[in-house]
Design a protein around this motif. Sequence first.
Motif, PDB file in Angstrom:
ATOM      1  N   PRO A   1      86.477  61.416  56.790  1.00  0.00           N
ATOM      2  CA  PRO A   1      85.164  60.970  57.251  1.00  0.00           C
ATOM      3  C   PRO A   1      84.062  61.938  56.844  1.00  0.00           C
ATOM      4  CG  PRO A   1      86.383  61.945  59.064  1.00  0.00           C
ATOM      5  CD  PRO A   1      87.339  61.870  57.896  1.00  0.00           C
ATOM      6  N   SER A   2      82.838  61.473  56.910  1.00  0.00           N
ATOM      7  CA  SER A   2      81.711  62.338  56.556  1.00  0.00           C
ATOM      8  C   SER A   2      81.640  63.546  57.485  1.00  0.00           C
ATOM      9  CB  SER A   2      80.403  61.540  56.609  1.00  0.00           C
ATOM     10  OG  SER A   2      80.220  60.959  57.892  1.00  0.00           O
ATOM     11  N   ASN A   3      81.974  63.350  58.763  1.00  0.00           N
ATOM     12  CA  ASN A   3      82.054  64.468  59.702  1.00  0.00           C
ATOM     13  C   ASN A   3      83.490  64.984  59.708  1.00  0.00           C
ATOM     14  OD1 ASN A   3      81.965  66.313  61.741  1.00  0.00           O
ATOM     15  ND2 ASN A   3      81.521  64.850  63.376  1.00  0.00           N
ATOM     16  N   ARG A   4      83.713  66.057  58.958  1.00  0.00           N
ATOM     17  CA  ARG A   4      85.064  66.593  58.800  1.00  0.00           C
ATOM     18  C   ARG A   4      85.402  67.667  59.826  1.00  0.00           C
ATOM     19  NH1 ARG A   4      83.970  67.664  52.388  1.00  0.00           N
ATOM     20  NH2 ARG A   4      83.770  65.484  51.734  1.00  0.00           N
ATOM     21  N   GLU A   5      84.431  67.998  60.680  1.00  0.00           N
ATOM     22  CA  GLU A   5      84.628  69.088  61.615  1.00  0.00           C
ATOM     23  C   GLU A   5      85.672  68.730  62.666  1.00  0.00           C
ATOM     24  OE1 GLU A   5      83.123  72.092  61.553  1.00  0.00           O
ATOM     25  OE2 GLU A   5      82.148  71.520  59.671  1.00  0.00           O
ATOM     26  N   PRO A   6      86.517  69.700  63.060  1.00  0.00           N
ATOM     27  CA  PRO A   6      87.416  69.443  64.187  1.00  0.00           C
ATOM     28  C   PRO A   6      86.611  69.267  65.469  1.00  0.00           C
ATOM     29  CG  PRO A   6      87.477  71.761  63.537  1.00  0.00           C
ATOM     30  CD  PRO A   6      86.662  71.042  62.504  1.00  0.00           C
ATOM     31  N   GLU A   7      87.213  68.588  66.449  1.00  0.00           N
ATOM     32  CA  GLU A   7      86.556  68.477  67.749  1.00  0.00           C
ATOM     33  C   GLU A   7      86.213  69.867  68.246  1.00  0.00           C
ATOM     34  OE1 GLU A   7      85.775  65.616  69.064  1.00  0.00           O
ATOM     35  OE2 GLU A   7      86.939  64.261  67.812  1.00  0.00           O
ATOM     36  N   SER A   8      85.075  69.991  68.890  1.00  0.00           N
ATOM     37  CA  SER A   8      84.544  71.316  69.233  1.00  0.00           C
ATOM     38  C   SER A   8      85.309  72.015  70.342  1.00  0.00           C
ATOM     39  CB  SER A   8      83.067  71.217  69.620  1.00  0.00           C
ATOM     40  OG  SER A   8      82.913  70.365  70.744  1.00  0.00           O
ATOM     41  N   GLU A   9      86.136  71.281  71.074  1.00  0.00           N
ATOM     42  CA  GLU A   9      86.883  71.898  72.161  1.00  0.00           C
ATOM     43  C   GLU A   9      88.195  71.147  72.341  1.00  0.00           C
ATOM     44  OE1 GLU A   9      84.736  69.569  75.861  1.00  0.00           O
ATOM     45  OE2 GLU A   9      83.988  71.530  75.236  1.00  0.00           O
ATOM     46  N   PRO A  10      89.163  71.758  73.028  1.00  0.00           N
ATOM     47  CA  PRO A  10      90.448  71.065  73.210  1.00  0.00           C
ATOM     48  C   PRO A  10      90.266  69.701  73.858  1.00  0.00           C
ATOM     49  CG  PRO A  10      90.594  73.358  73.913  1.00  0.00           C
ATOM     50  CD  PRO A  10      89.132  73.079  73.645  1.00  0.00           C
ATOM     51  N   LEU A  11      91.058  68.725  73.417  1.00  0.00           N
ATOM     52  CA  LEU A  11      90.992  67.390  73.978  1.00  0.00           C
ATOM     53  C   LEU A  11      91.585  67.387  75.381  1.00  0.00           C
ATOM     54  CD1 LEU A  11      92.210  65.390  70.852  1.00  0.00           C
ATOM     55  CD2 LEU A  11      89.861  65.893  71.525  1.00  0.00           C
ATOM     56  N   GLY A  12      90.973  66.635  76.286  1.00  0.00           N
ATOM     57  CA  GLY A  12      91.469  66.561  77.646  1.00  0.00           C
ATOM     58  C   GLY A  12      92.665  65.630  77.772  1.00  0.00           C
ATOM     59  N   ASP A  13      93.438  65.833  78.847  1.00  0.00           N
ATOM     60  CA  ASP A  13      94.578  64.958  79.157  1.00  0.00           C
ATOM     61  C   ASP A  13      95.544  64.823  77.978  1.00  0.00           C
ATOM     62  OD1 ASP A  13      93.502  64.436  81.702  1.00  0.00           O
ATOM     63  OD2 ASP A  13      92.206  62.883  80.862  1.00  0.00           O
ATOM     64  N   LEU A  14      95.960  65.936  77.434  1.00  0.00           N
ATOM     65  CA  LEU A  14      96.920  65.900  76.344  1.00  0.00           C
ATOM     66  C   LEU A  14      98.246  65.337  76.845  1.00  0.00           C
ATOM     67  CD1 LEU A  14      96.235  69.347  74.645  1.00  0.00           C
ATOM     68  CD2 LEU A  14      95.490  67.091  73.878  1.00  0.00           C
ATOM     69  N   PRO A  15      98.944  64.576  75.995  1.00  0.00           N
ATOM     70  CA  PRO A  15     100.171  63.912  76.445  1.00  0.00           C
ATOM     71  C   PRO A  15     101.371  64.842  76.620  1.00  0.00           C
ATOM     72  CG  PRO A  15      99.816  63.499  74.121  1.00  0.00           C
ATOM     73  CD  PRO A  15      98.580  64.198  74.624  1.00  0.00           C
TER      74      PRO A  15
END
Length: 243
Positions: free
Chosen positions: A218-232
């Motif tokens: 995608p045009s925005n290649r940056e990783p999410e800025s913080e850990p994702l919540g509710d990891l499985p």
Amino acid sequence: MLRVTTRYCRTILVVAALLGLAPSGHSLAADEVSIDTMEQRIQPCMACHAEKGIDLQAGFVPSLHGKPAGYLFNQLMNYRDGRRDHRAMEYMVRNLSPDYLREIAEYFAGLEGEYPEPAAEPSSAAMRDRADALITRGDPERDVPACIACHGARLTGAEPNTPSLLALPSHYVAAQMTSWRSGQRQAAEPDCMHTIAERLSSEDIYALARALAAQDVPSNREPESEPLGDLPMDCGSVPMPES
């Protein structure tokens, strides 16, 4: 038999010096090599990991540009400490300190490369459907979470330790998943990727590898800025050392 020439020995010493690996007691003359910046020091890495020329269809070497520094640091430590098995990588990092490995990780995390064109999609509709299900929904019957649950909706990863799954060669992805499944590749406990890979069939791994290599970046290649919540799942990624 390898003929060890003066030129060959000097080449090895220059590469070692670039990564800070020159043998103890050996100094290089100033006219042989001058190392002043991290850009110069990581040139041996770029010989394999440069963005241009990576073959997503059949290649084995991943790009490192822009991945979270925490992930890159963890992998360098895994090579150094024997949790990942690759002779060349082990040699490159075995004598480097965690602080220096962190510098290398942060340098690559700050780079933005030119990504190659996506590979061809899997030819089988059944394979494409299976890969899409694993990427977006997982497999509840086998307790396999969706890839996007940890790697983000764009599959570009998340800070600080979750990598992007995009622009990776299909053979590399398949090899890593197979290594996790067999236990050859390891991470700190709980090793969530080993658990997931054990629940996948060889056909699942092949379908995922082919489908991920075919994803558009995608045009925005940056990783999410913080850990994702509710990891499985709980994952034991080694945290980066404190500054």
